[in-house]
Each structure stands twice: as C-alpha cells, then as structure tokens.
Design a protein around this motif. Structure first.
Motif, mmCIF file in Angstrom:
data_model
loop_
_atom_site.group_PDB
_atom_site.id
_atom_site.type_symbol
_atom_site.label_atom_id
_atom_site.label_comp_id
_atom_site.label_asym_id
_atom_site.label_seq_id
_atom_site.Cartn_x
_atom_site.Cartn_y
_atom_site.Cartn_z
ATOM 1 N N GLY A 1 -23.244 -71.671 22.167
ATOM 2 C CA GLY A 1 -22.577 -70.375 22.225
ATOM 3 C C GLY A 1 -23.574 -69.268 21.990
ATOM 4 O O GLY A 1 -24.676 -69.498 21.496
ATOM 5 N N SER A 2 -23.156 -68.079 22.368
ATOM 6 C CA SER A 2 -23.996 -66.909 22.104
ATOM 7 C C SER A 2 -23.112 -65.775 21.614
ATOM 8 O O SER A 2 -21.938 -65.678 21.982
ATOM 9 C CB SER A 2 -24.775 -66.495 23.353
ATOM 10 N N VAL A 3 -23.696 -64.957 20.775
ATOM 11 C CA VAL A 3 -22.970 -63.830 20.194
ATOM 12 C C VAL A 3 -23.815 -62.585 20.394
ATOM 13 O O VAL A 3 -25.013 -62.580 20.115
ATOM 14 C CB VAL A 3 -22.683 -64.052 18.695
ATOM 15 N N VAL B 1 -14.904 -72.171 24.916
ATOM 16 C CA VAL B 1 -13.525 -71.715 25.145
ATOM 17 C C VAL B 1 -13.477 -70.463 26.004
ATOM 18 O O VAL B 1 -12.409 -69.945 26.276
ATOM 19 C CB VAL B 1 -12.761 -71.478 23.819
ATOM 20 N N GLY B 2 -14.631 -69.959 26.424
ATOM 21 C CA GLY B 2 -14.677 -68.773 27.269
ATOM 22 C C GLY B 2 -15.343 -67.617 26.549
ATOM 23 O O GLY B 2 -16.085 -67.796 25.595
ATOM 24 N N ARG B 3 -15.053 -66.426 27.040
ATOM 25 C CA ARG B 3 -15.618 -65.213 26.453
ATOM 26 C C ARG B 3 -14.519 -64.491 25.696
ATOM 27 O O ARG B 3 -13.402 -64.359 26.176
ATOM 28 C CB ARG B 3 -16.171 -64.310 27.540
ATOM 29 N N SER B 4 -14.879 -64.016 24.511
ATOM 30 C CA SER B 4 -13.926 -63.231 23.727
ATOM 31 C C SER B 4 -14.613 -61.983 23.191
ATOM 32 O O SER B 4 -15.820 -61.964 22.999
ATOM 33 C CB SER B 4 -13.337 -64.057 22.575
ATOM 34 N N TRP B 5 -13.813 -60.947 22.998
ATOM 35 C CA TRP B 5 -14.307 -59.677 22.486
ATOM 36 C C TRP B 5 -13.581 -59.363 21.199
ATOM 37 O O TRP B 5 -12.369 -59.581 21.084
ATOM 38 C CB TRP B 5 -14.059 -58.549 23.490
ATOM 39 N N THR C 1 -8.200 -69.692 18.926
ATOM 40 C CA THR C 1 -7.309 -68.703 19.524
ATOM 41 C C THR C 1 -7.664 -68.541 20.982
ATOM 42 O O THR C 1 -8.778 -68.787 21.388
ATOM 43 C CB THR C 1 -7.428 -67.343 18.811
ATOM 44 N N ARG C 2 -6.678 -68.162 21.778
ATOM 45 C CA ARG C 2 -6.920 -67.942 23.201
ATOM 46 C C ARG C 2 -7.285 -66.525 23.455
ATOM 47 O O ARG C 2 -6.925 -65.627 22.822
ATOM 48 C CB ARG C 2 -5.683 -68.272 23.999
#
Length: 166
Positions: A59-61, A79-83, A165-166
């Motif tokens: 992962g990357s942040v 799980v994808g990209r989240s903001w 969480t989605r």
C-alpha cells in the motif's frame, strides 16, 4: 570598442530605458515567513508499505498537509483507493496540529504501527495481530455480515480478521 559598435549598429540599445513614471510602486517581494508558509501549505508526504512476505508494495499513503482548513490523506491498497480528511486546528491553543505531525512522522519512516494508532482506517494493509504489512496476494477478502453489514473483512495469511470499510 564594443559599446561604440553597438551605438553605430543599434542606437536604440545604446540609450538606457526611461524610468517609470512615479505612481504605483511595484509589488514588494514576499517575506521569508510568507514563502515558508506557502511551502508548508503545499507540503506533501508519501510512503510505500512493503509486504512482509513478498517484499512487494502492499500500500501507499500520500498526505497533503495544509496549514489551514482540511488536510488530505490518500490511501492505495488492495481494497482500492480511499480519501480521508484530516482537520487542522484553528486555534493557537493546540500548539500545532499533532495529528498532521504524527502522520508526517509515520510516513517519513514508513511506520505502519504509528499510522494505525492515529487511525485504523488509514492502514488496511496492516494486520494488528501480526503487527505486519501484507500485500493483495496475502489478504483474503470476505463479505462481513456481522457486526457491520455492508463492510468487508480482510483475513491475513495467519488467519486474523480485520474489518475494512468500503
């Protein structure tokens, strides 16, 4: 000699430009403090977290820190990209934004534990039971019916479950 030739060939270059008429002064250069503040406004920190088993990126942040308003955290993982929004305090009593400082420190050293302690949603690639980071090949994803319908459950290679969480 060169000046004489320049005068003969291009007389328009030999005369100095006329001074600007008095009136409005040119804008003053920004102070060092203003420039520093502008740079802090654009401060971006990034980190890649590596899988404990495969050595690949798990992962990357990316953290875009703003001095005022809301800073932004972008997380890319299996799980994808989240903001996520990170609020910045508006009063001087807080002595700076401790959460933003913590995020930047965690990203500087790619410390998944510290980032997880700030907010567990920011580390979906991290298993708290193993205290390790795993990539998308390691996690098994299942629908989580209990206790939060509509969420996902990630199961690490050692069988530990994490609610996502989605």
């Amino acid at each position: 000699m060169i000046a004489m030739l320049r005068n003969l060939l291009r007389p328009d270059l030999a005369t100095p430009p006329a001074p600007e008429p008095p009136g409005e002064a040119p804008p003053a250069a920004a102070s060092v403090e203003e420039l520093t503040e502008q740079l802090r406004e654009m401060a971006t920190s990034r980190a890649s977290f590596v899988c404990a088993r495969h050595g690949t990126e798990a992962g990357s942040v990316k953290f875009l820190r703003r001095v005022s308003g809301t800073s932004e955290l972008t997380i890319d993982s299996y799980v994808g990209r989240s903001w996520h929004s990170v609020r910045v305090p508006t009063d001087d009593a807080t002595a700076g934004d401790r959460v933003a400082e913590g995020v930047q420190d965690a990203l500087r050293t790619a410390d998944a534990i510290s980032l997880h302690l700030l907010n567990p949603e920011w580390t979906p690639f991290f298993c708290t039971s193993c205290a390790l980071v795993y990539c998308d090949q390691c996690w098994a994803i299942a629908e989580n019916d209990d206790p939060w319908p509509g969420t996902l459950r990630g199961i690490c290679p050692e069988g530990h479950a994490t609610v996502l969480t989605r």
